[in-house]
Enzyme design. Structure first.
Site, PDB file in Angstrom:
ATOM      1  N   GLU A  40       0.821  -0.531   0.189  1.00  0.00           N
ATOM      2  CA  GLU A  40       0.348  -0.123   0.184  1.00  0.00           C
ATOM      3  C   GLU A  40       0.727   1.608   0.166  1.00  0.00           C
ATOM      4  O   GLU A  40       1.716   1.251   0.965  1.00  0.00           O
ATOM      5  CB  GLU A  40      -0.512   0.456   1.149  1.00  0.00           C
ATOM      6  N   LYS A  68      -9.516   2.121  -2.644  1.00  0.00           N
ATOM      7  CA  LYS A  68      -9.807   1.840  -1.365  1.00  0.00           C
ATOM      8  C   LYS A  68     -11.431   1.998  -0.870  1.00  0.00           C
ATOM      9  O   LYS A  68     -11.429   3.319  -0.451  1.00  0.00           O
ATOM     10  CB  LYS A  68      -9.059   2.464  -0.350  1.00  0.00           C
ATOM     11  N   CYS A 101      -5.241  -3.021   3.429  1.00  0.00           N
ATOM     12  CA  CYS A 101      -5.605  -2.690   4.814  1.00  0.00           C
ATOM     13  C   CYS A 101      -6.220  -2.949   5.272  1.00  0.00           C
ATOM     14  O   CYS A 101      -6.937  -4.022   5.917  1.00  0.00           O
ATOM     15  CB  CYS A 101      -4.630  -1.413   4.534  1.00  0.00           C
TER      16      CYS A 101
END
Length: 268
Positions: free
Chosen positions: A41, A123, A158
């Site tokens: 990331e 995300k 994540c």
């Protein structure tokens, strides 16, 4: 598919050096027979370099993506270009579909070995605990998949690991593998070991969770990039040093496990 997780050493705001490390890792992984390489990331800026996000933001197809795409083509390997901070306005100006007309997003792009862009994932769940991400970025609203190496591949990022409903949506769309570029910090080591494994177990698919190796002013990443099989068994893992993790991920294995243990068919 031979999957490689490139656990990169990441320096805060050192974009050129970080991208060069990524390109080098792609070359190394390809030489070791990898079919797909996944990067962490915000690998080019460093997740915790919040003050650098706006300055270092790029559109889709910007300099970072150009260099990663060229490496994919040169070394004949698919690459998940981790995530970068995307300038949504610049992407929109280039004709890209974006979730907002302006702002920044935490964006992953998957290139195949021909350099073709196979999916874009922004995300969904932005981290607010002890992090400026939720203040600085705009969440995504699309959950694409791509066929690659016999797998139907999805991507999450994540903090998304804490939201299992996202993974069930991917399963409903046929996913057999989910790649998870991350910047997971200490002290939440046990959470990092638990959550990707849980997603693999409950969804009966491969999970490739790739973290960085870095120390920032206020945080250090736990590393421990790991590939889990559809039983949740770790196939390959690392410590917190920079390295590349390899695992062979047979798409037929997903069908075998789901047939042997048909939990997904028992959903109500």
């Amino acid at each position: 598919m031979r999957l490689a997780l490139a656990q990169l050493s990441i320096e805060s705001a050192a974009v050129d050096d970080n991208v060069e490390r990524a390109v080098s890792a792609i070359e190394t992984a390809a030489e070791e027979g990898a079919d797909c390489v996944a990067l962490p990331e915000i690998f080019n800026v460093g997740y915790f370099a919040f003050e650098s996000y706006e300055r270092a933001a790029e559109p889709l197809g910007g300099e970072t993506h150009r260099r990663i795409r060229e490496a994919a083509i040169e070394h004949d390997v698919s690459v998940l270009a981790g995530t970068i901070v995307e300038d949504l306005a610049a992407s929109a100006d280039a004709g890209e579909a974006v979730p907002a007309e302006s702002g920044l997003a935490n964006t992953a792009v998957l290139f195949d070995a021909d350099g073709k862009r196979r999916l874009v994932y922004r995300k969904h769940h932005l981290f607010g605990y002890d992090s400026a991400e939720a203040e600085l970025l705009v969440p995504g609203d699309q959950l694409p998949t791509a066929d690659l190496g016999g797998h139907t591949v999805g991507v999450t990022t994540c903090y998304d690991l804490r939201f299992p409903e996202l993974y069930r949506r991917l399963v409903d769309d046929g996913a057999t593998m989910v790649l998870v570029p991350s910047a997971w910090p200490y002290p939440r080591v046990e959470h990092w070991k638990l959550l990707p494994r849980a997603r693999a177990v409950e969804d009966l698919l491969y999970v490739g969770a790739v973290n960085g190796s870095a120390t920032f002013e206020d945080a250090s990443l736990v590393g421990r990039s790991t590939v889990y099989d559809p039983w949740g068994t770790p196939l390959a893992s690392s410590d917190d040093d920079a390295t590349v993790v390899y695992a062979d991920c047979d798409p037929d294995r997903v069908d075998e496990v789901r047939e042997e243990f048909p939990a997904l068919r028992d959903r109500r």
